[in-house]
Design a protein around this motif. Structure first.
Motif, PDB file in Angstrom:
ATOM      1  N   GLY A   9      32.970  42.302   7.635  1.00 31.34           N
ATOM      2  CA  GLY A   9      32.813  40.925   8.090  1.00 31.34           C
ATOM      3  C   GLY A   9      33.922  40.016   7.585  1.00 31.34           C
ATOM      4  O   GLY A   9      34.445  39.186   8.329  1.00 31.34           O
ATOM      5  N   LYS A  10      34.290  40.171   6.329  1.00 28.04           N
ATOM      6  CA  LYS A  10      35.387  39.368   5.768  1.00 28.04           C
ATOM      7  C   LYS A  10      36.698  39.671   6.482  1.00 28.04           C
ATOM      8  O   LYS A  10      37.506  38.777   6.729  1.00 28.04           O
ATOM      9  N   ARG A  13      36.791  37.988   9.786  1.00 30.77           N
ATOM     10  CA  ARG A  13      37.127  36.567   9.599  1.00 30.77           C
ATOM     11  C   ARG A  13      38.639  36.399   9.370  1.00 30.77           C
ATOM     12  O   ARG A  13      39.254  35.468   9.900  1.00 30.77           O
ATOM     13  N   GLN A  14      39.241  37.282   8.585  1.00 34.10           N
ATOM     14  CA  GLN A  14      40.685  37.210   8.363  1.00 34.10           C
ATOM     15  C   GLN A  14      41.442  37.342   9.678  1.00 34.10           C
ATOM     16  O   GLN A  14      42.427  36.638   9.908  1.00 34.10           O
ATOM     17  N   ARG A  16      40.291  36.615  12.701  1.00 35.17           N
ATOM     18  CA  ARG A  16      40.050  35.391  13.470  1.00 35.17           C
ATOM     19  C   ARG A  16      40.924  34.249  12.976  1.00 35.17           C
ATOM     20  O   ARG A  16      41.562  33.539  13.766  1.00 35.17           O
ATOM     21  N   GLU A  17      40.991  34.080  11.662  1.00 36.26           N
ATOM     22  CA  GLU A  17      41.799  32.993  11.100  1.00 36.26           C
ATOM     23  C   GLU A  17      43.287  33.215  11.344  1.00 36.26           C
ATOM     24  O   GLU A  17      44.022  32.264  11.602  1.00 36.26           O
ATOM     25  N   SER A  22      38.821  29.299  16.344  1.00 38.27           N
ATOM     26  CA  SER A  22      37.525  28.902  15.793  1.00 38.27           C
ATOM     27  C   SER A  22      36.546  30.048  16.005  1.00 38.27           C
ATOM     28  O   SER A  22      36.781  30.953  16.818  1.00 38.27           O
ATOM     29  N   ARG A  23      35.452  29.992  15.306  1.00 37.75           N
ATOM     30  CA  ARG A  23      34.427  31.025  15.476  1.00 37.75           C
ATOM     31  C   ARG A  23      33.927  31.072  16.930  1.00 37.75           C
ATOM     32  O   ARG A  23      33.834  32.163  17.512  1.00 37.75           O
ATOM     33  N   LYS A  38      29.097  34.885  13.313  1.00 40.15           N
ATOM     34  CA  LYS A  38      28.869  34.277  12.000  1.00 40.15           C
ATOM     35  C   LYS A  38      28.135  35.242  11.080  1.00 40.15           C
ATOM     36  O   LYS A  38      28.501  35.424   9.919  1.00 40.15           O
ATOM     37  N   GLU A  41      30.549  37.923   9.952  1.00 39.56           N
ATOM     38  CA  GLU A  41      31.530  37.416   8.988  1.00 39.56           C
ATOM     39  C   GLU A  41      30.923  37.175   7.609  1.00 39.56           C
ATOM     40  O   GLU A  41      31.589  37.384   6.599  1.00 39.56           O
ATOM     41  N   LEU A  42      29.688  36.751   7.575  1.00 36.50           N
ATOM     42  CA  LEU A  42      29.032  36.447   6.298  1.00 36.50           C
ATOM     43  C   LEU A  42      28.318  37.659   5.699  1.00 36.50           C
ATOM     44  O   LEU A  42      27.763  37.576   4.612  1.00 36.50           O
TER      45      LEU A  42
END
Length: 86
Positions: A9-10, A13-14, A16-17, A22-23, A38, A41-42
């Motif tokens: 998940g992390k 997120r990396q 995506r960023e 945006s999410r 979400k 990612e969490l």
């Protein structure tokens, strides 16, 4: 929370960023609800195989597949990490 689930998940997120999305935009790109993304990612929800396949097959995102699944890169094959995406 499964540590492996959290790590994937992390990494999602990396990615995506690194793409500057945006999410909600990233979720739309991969055709999943933003709340599902979400939760991935969490680390609240295990990332599904269909999501990983969608990411791997997406023309803008497939370059992160090897890194996402194995922490390895192979630039000669176009496989990079978000930090090395230029």
């Amino acid at each position: 929370m499964n540590p492996d689930t959290s790590l994937v998940g992390k990494k999602i997120r990396q990615i995506r960023e690194a793409m500057g999305l945006s999410r909600p935009k990233f979720a739309e790109l991969l055709q999943v609800p933003p709340t599902t993304l979400k939760n991935y990612e969490l680390g609240y929800r295990e990332v599904g195989g269909a999501f990983l396949v969608a990411l791997a097959q997406h023309p803008e995102l497939h370059k992160f597949t090897l890194w996402l699944l194995s922490d390895k890169t192979l630039e000669s094959a176009g496989q990079v990490s978000p930090e090395h995406d230029a």
